[in-house]
Scaffold this active site. Structure first.
Site, PDB file in Angstrom:
ATOM      1  N   ALA A   1       0.839  -1.203   0.000  1.00  0.00           N
ATOM      2  CA  ALA A   1       0.000   0.000   0.000  1.00  0.00           C
ATOM      3  C   ALA A   1       0.871   1.248   0.000  1.00  0.00           C
ATOM      4  O   ALA A   1       2.041   1.200   0.372  1.00  0.00           O
ATOM      5  CB  ALA A   1      -0.889  -0.011   1.231  1.00  0.00           C
TER       6      ALA A   1
ATOM      7  N   GLY B   1      -0.504  -5.392   0.083  1.00  0.00           N
ATOM      8  CA  GLY B   1      -1.670  -5.227  -0.788  1.00  0.00           C
ATOM      9  C   GLY B   1      -1.449  -5.786  -2.173  1.00  0.00           C
ATOM     10  O   GLY B   1      -2.393  -6.235  -2.840  1.00  0.00           O
TER      11      GLY B   1
ATOM     12  N   GLU C   1      -2.212  -9.303  -2.013  1.00  0.00           N
ATOM     13  CA  GLU C   1      -3.667  -9.479  -1.867  1.00  0.00           C
ATOM     14  C   GLU C   1      -4.378  -9.371  -3.218  1.00  0.00           C
ATOM     15  O   GLU C   1      -5.363 -10.062  -3.468  1.00  0.00           O
ATOM     16  CB  GLU C   1      -4.203  -8.464  -0.851  1.00  0.00           C
ATOM     17  CG  GLU C   1      -3.689  -8.793   0.558  1.00  0.00           C
ATOM     18  CD  GLU C   1      -4.105  -7.803   1.621  1.00  0.00           C
ATOM     19  OE1 GLU C   1      -5.011  -8.130   2.406  1.00  0.00           O
ATOM     20  OE2 GLU C   1      -3.525  -6.713   1.681  1.00  0.00           O
TER      21      GLU C   1
ATOM     22  N   GLU D   1       2.997  -6.058   6.653  1.00  0.00           N
ATOM     23  CA  GLU D   1       2.141  -5.128   7.418  1.00  0.00           C
ATOM     24  C   GLU D   1       2.449  -5.123   8.913  1.00  0.00           C
ATOM     25  O   GLU D   1       2.361  -4.082   9.564  1.00  0.00           O
ATOM     26  CB  GLU D   1       0.655  -5.499   7.241  1.00  0.00           C
ATOM     27  CG  GLU D   1       0.071  -5.122   5.912  1.00  0.00           C
ATOM     28  CD  GLU D   1       0.233  -6.193   4.835  1.00  0.00           C
ATOM     29  OE1 GLU D   1      -0.453  -6.104   3.823  1.00  0.00           O
ATOM     30  OE2 GLU D   1       1.065  -7.112   5.024  1.00  0.00           O
TER      31      GLU D   1
END
Length: 698
Positions: free
Chosen positions: A90, A136, A139, A159
């Site tokens: 992210a 992310g 993901e 994270e």
């Protein structure tokens, strides 16, 4: 031969499908269709060299997915157009300073909806992944039906290092796809894995090379790819009774590495999986809430601050490194490890010493280090080839940088300089790794004192990222810039400091360690003193740290700093000198305050009914660190408060979730810190007197 060269070059060029039109309707994506009707969707975030996921990217992806829902392609390939890799996670800028968890949850909910729709597309979808695929980014890949990795791909969920857990459905999709114990371990540690390991775990369906991507994509889209399928064991491990048992074990493991009070993320992740695994909708929903609640915790916000401190220090290094050949003089613990680290970072290194034994020892430690951090034998061999034993000291003539790491004796260092200075080439830098001798004293015998500066590494060199880059009044500004760039080039974080006793880090740590000795003098149990520091969030207590560093070194640095700062420092107890005289120096001799076996301190647990850690104990240890940092700032030793915090975190492991000693003072309240220091000064003596710099500190 020509065909081999072509093969190598072919592997460097990314296979990105048909050439996109110049006028893409999207800022951050390119979209084409090939002759088989397969859509190629390329992530290409505008204006940056690495893809990160941001709100504007999610909005565009939403529009693209909507179009696919109405006009279905034969298949969908998702890949990155950036050389650096797939998606590096992210955009952390969007996490800074966030304080409203409901707003975060609404934002993350929008992103979830897009990823869910991507997964639900009735189109064979395949992610083709090269380079880094993190957070992310992973993901997004998990929402595709298939994943093909190029052999240089790296996967991970970092994270947790920001005080968070995955938040775009990763906790659900990852624990469904691969063995949940493996999945949870990777999410709880933030470790990355390579393409081979990802294939073995069933995270990717195939590993290929760039030149075979087209064929691999066709195989995937048209049903010819043998896919990795979750085995029956996965379903079993995700069953409620088994989850309960495993979650208890995971919490115990997590507790060894990070207490819940300081680091809530791993525990939130375990709770999420234990309560909701097996019920997809409930777990996806709970993930959003859990992620949003973590985002606004002081831990996450401080760890995000630390992320940006690292970026700021990397920037301070600048680019354009000119150092190719490093000559290290002194193959002891520090010199040998500095040499090994530079060789590991693609530098040519010559290592000199008066005797052959230390060089042999350094070569062995280097081989051990390389075998731990490099998977391929050929890489280990290449690194060892770059590290050249140099008994005669011939390397001086061609070195761009000379690092002197001989024992801390002024006359010895001056003798070394006198012998090597005439052989140094034009423009070479002379750096000392001294931690205790001011550069002003070292430069007196030099013909060209302007090329002397300090490069102060921390032990262990391969783990601690900080290097203090020390200048004196006469240091050449160009050489100083080159030294900063060199530190960046060997993947270390530079802290520019002015020469002054102890620079920043040792000066700030010494009162912390000496105060612990005073507490020992007061008959406080050493395990309790260490427990107080660990409770605050230090990686280890001051007594264990003194043993690690070496009691002889602690004594030398303490004496040197006391001669300069006098009563600002706790007194050195006489028994510490006796201990050093007896040769009980800590870890390196097997006995100091603790007995050491195989590099670990042997500790018996504290008795259940004895004294407990108090706030006063913690304050006595940690507040002097903040006080010294303020003094160093006031004196201009370091000119930026953020850099001070970064240095203490990356050089000593100072509790990262507190954001550094100055950030800690700011969070606690400067007035409260000053009055706590005054109260300690009244009770224990002038060494706790608040520095005058607090008055102007914001």
């Amino acid at each position: 031969m020509d065909s081999e060269i072509m093969d190598v070059l072919a592997d460097r060029v990314l296979e990105l499908g048909p050439t996109p039109a110049a006028d893409s309707p999207y800022r951050n994506f390119k979209l084409t269709r090939d002759e088989d009707g397969i859509a190629w969707l390329l992530f290409d975030r505008a204006g940056v060299s690495a893809n990160t996921i941001s709100a504007d990217m999610i909005d565009e992806l939403n529009a693209i997915v909507s179009a696919f829902e109405t006009q279905r392609p034969a298949g969908l390939v998702i890949r990155s157009a950036k050389r650096s890799g797939f998606i590096a996670g992210a955009d952390v800028n969007e996490f800074r300073g966030v304080s409203d968890s409901r707003a975060v949850e609404a934002e993350i909910g929008r992103a979830h909806a897009v990823i869910d729709r991507l997964e639900a597309l009735r189109v064979p979808s395949v992610a083709v992944i090269h380079g880094f695929c993190l957070g992310g980014g992973l993901e997004v890949a998990l929402a595709c039906q298939m994943r093909i990795a190029i052999d240089d791909a790296r996967f991970g969920f970092p994270e947790v290092l920001l005080g968070l857990h995955p938040g775009l459905g990763g906790t659900v999709r990852f624990t469904e796809l691969i063995n949940p114990i493996e999945a949870m371990t990777l999410m709880m540690t933030g470790k990355t894995i390579d393409a081979r390991r990802a294939k073995a775990l069933g995270l990717v369906d195939a590993v290929t090379q760039e030149r075979h991507v087209r064929n691999a994509v066709r195989d995937a889209v048209f049903g010819r790819l043998k896919r990795a399928r979750p085995g029956p064991l996965n379903s079993l491990l995700n069953l409620a009774p088994v989850r309960g048992f495993l979650a208890t074990r995971m919490r115990r493991e997590a507790g060894k590495a990070a207490p819940r009070a300081h680091y809530p993320a791993p525990y939130a992740l375990i709770d999420l999986w234990e309560k909701h695994a097996g019920n997809r909708a409930a777990m996806l929903n709970a993930e959003k809430t859990s992620f949003s609640n973590l985002m606004v915790t002081p831990t996450a916000q401080n760890l995000i601050r630390v992320f940006f401190l690292r970026e700021q220090m990397k920037k301070a290094a600048g680019g354009g490194n000119k150092v190719q050949h490093v000559h290290v003089i002194g193959a002891g613990a520090m010199g040998g490890d500095i040499a090994a680290w530079c060789a590991n970072q693609d530098m040519r290194v010559t290592l000199a010493d008066m005797k052959a034994e230390p060089i042999a020892g350094a070569m062995k430690r280097a081989a051990d280090l390389f075998s731990k951090i490099m998977r391929k034998k050929i890489d280990q061999r290449d690194a060892l080839d770059r590290l050249i034993p140099d008994m005669a000291g011939e390397g001086v003539r061609n070195a761009d940088l000379i690092i002197e790491a001989v024992p801390e004796k002024l006359e010895l260092k001056q003798k070394v300089y006198a012998a090597l200075e005439p052989s140094m080439k034009q423009g070479a830098i002379l750096a000392t790794n001294t931690s205790s001798i001011p550069l002003q004293d070292l430069r007196t015998t030099l013909a060209r004192p302007e090329r002397l500066l300090g490069l102060h590494f921390f032990n262990p060199v391969s783990r601690l990222q900080l290097v203090e880059v020390v200048s004196h009044d006469g240091t050449d500004a160009t050489l100083l810039k080159e030294a900063l760039a060199f530190v960046g080039a060997i993947d270390r974080l530079p802290l520019p400091v002015k020469s002054s006793p102890g620079f920043l880090v040792n000066r700030a740590l010494t009162p912390y360690m000496l105060e612990a000795m005073v507490m020992l003098d007061e008959k406080t149990d050493q395990r309790l003193i260490d427990a107080a520091a660990v409770e605050f969030g230090m990686p280890m207590g001051p007594i264990e740290l003194a043993d690690q560093v070496g009691l002889d070194i602690c004594l030398d640095v303490g004496d040197m700093l006391r001669s300069k700062f006098g009563d600002h420092l706790p007194p050195t107890p006489a028994w510490l000198r006796e201990k050093v005289a007896k040769g009980e120096l800590g870890r390196k001799t097997g006995k100091g305050f603790y007995t050491w076996k195989e590099g670990r301190a042997e500790k018996t647990p504290l008795p259940e009914t004895g004294p407990r850690v108090t706030d006063e104990m913690i304050d006595r240890l940690v507040l002097p660190i903040s006080n010294v940092c303020i003094a160093a700032l006031r004196e201009g030793i370091v000119d930026d408060a953020d850099m001070v915090d970064g240095a203490m975190i990356f050089g000593t492991g100072y509790a990262p979730f507190r954001g550094g000693p100055l950030n800690y003072a700011r969070t606690r309240g400067v007035d409260k810190v000053v009055s706590a220091l005054r109260a300690l000064a009244e009770k224990f003596g002038d060494r706790f007197t608040p520095d005058s710099g607090w008055e102007s500190f914001k």
